[in-house]
Design an enzyme around this catalytic site. Structure first.
Site, mmCIF file in Angstrom:
data_model
loop_
_atom_site.group_PDB
_atom_site.id
_atom_site.type_symbol
_atom_site.label_atom_id
_atom_site.label_comp_id
_atom_site.label_asym_id
_atom_site.label_seq_id
_atom_site.Cartn_x
_atom_site.Cartn_y
_atom_site.Cartn_z
ATOM 1 N N ASN A 201 5.917 -3.881 4.137
ATOM 2 C CA ASN A 201 5.724 -4.171 5.314
ATOM 3 C C ASN A 201 4.886 -5.464 5.621
ATOM 4 O O ASN A 201 4.152 -5.662 4.720
ATOM 5 C CB ASN A 201 5.222 -3.001 6.191
ATOM 6 C CG ASN A 201 5.117 -3.097 7.778
ATOM 7 O OD1 ASN A 201 5.972 -3.696 8.403
ATOM 8 N ND2 ASN A 201 3.773 -2.567 8.215
ATOM 9 N N ASN A 203 2.222 -6.015 6.909
ATOM 10 C CA ASN A 203 0.759 -5.855 6.662
ATOM 11 C C ASN A 203 0.025 -5.579 5.298
ATOM 12 O O ASN A 203 -1.084 -5.317 5.208
ATOM 13 C CB ASN A 203 0.065 -4.757 7.840
ATOM 14 C CG ASN A 203 0.493 -3.436 7.592
ATOM 15 O OD1 ASN A 203 1.584 -3.256 6.896
ATOM 16 N ND2 ASN A 203 -0.145 -2.657 8.265
ATOM 17 N N LYS A 204 1.195 -5.243 4.510
ATOM 18 C CA LYS A 204 0.898 -4.800 2.922
ATOM 19 C C LYS A 204 0.380 -5.921 2.115
ATOM 20 O O LYS A 204 0.546 -7.047 2.615
ATOM 21 C CB LYS A 204 1.908 -3.854 2.709
ATOM 22 C CG LYS A 204 2.312 -2.686 3.410
ATOM 23 C CD LYS A 204 1.268 -1.639 3.529
ATOM 24 C CE LYS A 204 1.652 -0.416 3.703
ATOM 25 N NZ LYS A 204 2.085 -0.039 5.038
ATOM 26 N N LEU A 205 -0.023 -5.650 0.968
ATOM 27 C CA LEU A 205 -0.474 -6.709 -0.136
ATOM 28 C C LEU A 205 0.706 -7.872 0.011
ATOM 29 O O LEU A 205 0.174 -9.046 -0.098
ATOM 30 C CB LEU A 205 -0.716 -5.963 -1.223
ATOM 31 C CG LEU A 205 -1.237 -7.139 -2.470
ATOM 32 C CD1 LEU A 205 -2.615 -7.641 -2.076
ATOM 33 C CD2 LEU A 205 -1.349 -6.410 -3.632
#
Ligand SMILES: *Cc1c(COP(=O)(O)O)cnc(C)c1O
Length: 386
Positions: A201, A203-205
């Site tokens: 997604n 906002n993930k790393l």
């Protein structure tokens, strides 16, 4: 006003445009093309697994994980109450029910409470753990590696073995986190239990816009996940489908983005570490604040999300959120506990006191991989001035 500092945004400073353009030029933008397989292999190699199965979100990956683990109607799954709801809803997608357990200071599910639940609230009936209150079989343990920290897998795996539970790891926040010592040294979050899932997604790393990846220690489970994610089509030409499948495929366009992101993942993690250390030195133990630790003694954590704990009672969480928002700094509280959500109020919950406390006192602060030292300093100054 000074520049807005977002909480966690993507970082496209590598070959993203080039690879996405390649996909567009090739006209393979959907599920054909070489990039999905390439991205699956890149993740598999990175977490040292033979294969990985791409899907269109972490949520769909977790749904596939439940199906592969054979969780079905009337079963129960031990799960954390302090987590994002996407970790829990897949239990309901397969018509099973969660039993909620609180967290320990890792923010992950508390092994002591899991053990207590199995020992005192359940009994073994012909090799199957059964919940004495509901009389339902308890089939699995869902573990979430919160904010990229490593859950206490040594203890949790031991409990799972004793009580014959399948282990599903929600490693959606923890790509790149691995043990550096102990019996699981070298093992990545998501690869220790029966099945693990990552998320891409925004906002993930690393991100593919939306996307997920499933890995499993059972080759046949991974095979089954691939099959289910592609409409369970059982022959090449004739459109035979041997069970109810899903369209959970990642596209070639998304995989192109993912391949470019994977080339930068270690740099992203190094940056997360550097900024976390800057926050720690400036904030930890100052002005009634604490920066929550990762399990650095046992693991190399990806440090995906930073959590400030409002130790001093004079800091009110929502006032802190508001004060920082007014200065153009995006923050957020940790998730509302799942057993307090609309559709989960009737499920059992055990040992949630710590989770309640963290829920009321955590503020997540900006942690993007392109956060500058100047931005970081502005966040620090705002927090010290509270
Ligand atoms: C992000 C996340 C998910 C879901 O991933 P999506 O790709 O957004 O569907 C599940 N569980 C946790 C803990 C997450 O943080």
């Amino acid at each position: 006003m000074a520049n807005f500092i977002p909480l966690s945004v993507p970082n496209f400073s590598g070959k993203e445009k080039e690879y996405v353009n390649d996909a567009v030029v090739s006209e393979w933008v959907s599920t054909g093309g070489s990039k999905v397989g390439g991205f699956e292999q890149a993740i598999a190699d990175y977490v040292k697994m033979p294969r990985a199965v791409a899907c269109n979100s972490g949520t769909s990956g977790l749904h596939l994980a439940m199906l592969c683990a054979g969780i079905g109607a009337g079963d129960e799954v031990i799960a954390p109450t302090l987590t994002f709801i996407a970790a829990i809803n897949p239990i309901r997608y397969v018509c099973a029910e969660p039993v909620f357990i609180g967290c320990d200071d890792t923010l992950c599910i508390d092994p002591k409470e899991v053990k207590r639940f199995c020992e005192e609230e359940c009994q073994m009936v012909e090799g199957q753990l059964v919940n004495k209150t509901s009389n339902r079989p308890v089939k699995a343990l869902l573990i979430v590696h919160v904010f990229g920290n490593m859950a206490k897998m040594e203890e949790l795996m031991e409990i799972a073995k004793t009580y014959n539970l399948k282990v599903i790891e929600d490693a959606t926040e923890a790509l790149g986190t691995y043990y550096t010592s102990g019996i699981y040294a070298g093992k990545y979050a998501g690869t220790i239990g029966d099945v693990g899932v990552y998320s891409f997604n925004g906002n993930k790393l690393i991100t593919t816009g939306s996307g997920g990846m499933l890995v499993s220690n059972h080759p046949d489970w991974a095979e089954h996940a691939k099959h289910l994610s592609t409409q369970a089509k059982s022959d090449e030409l004739q459109f035979f489908h041997d069970e109810v499948g899903y369209n959970y495929r990642l596209t070639n366009l998304q995989a192109a983005l993912g391949l470019a992101q994977m080339e930068q993942i270690e740099g992203f993690i190094a940056h997360k570490h550097q900024m976390w250390e800057m926050y720690r030195q400036a904030l930890d133990g100052k002005n009634g604040l604490r920066l929550l630790k990762f399990r650095d003694e046992e693991a190399r954590c990806n440090k995906w999300f930073y959590a400030v704990y409002l130790e001093d009672a004079r800091h009110d969480r929502d006032t802190v959120l508001k004060t920082l928002a007014e200065q153009g700094i995006q923050t957020r509280p940790v998730w509302a506990l799942i057993h307090e959500q609309a559709d989960y109020g009737r499920n059992q919950v055990f040992g949630a006191e710590k989770a309640q406390d963290y829920r009321s006192k955590i503020v997540n602060i900006p942690c993007s991989t392109n956060l500058t030292q100047e931005d970081c300093q502005r966040v620090i100054d705002a927090l010290l001035a509270l």
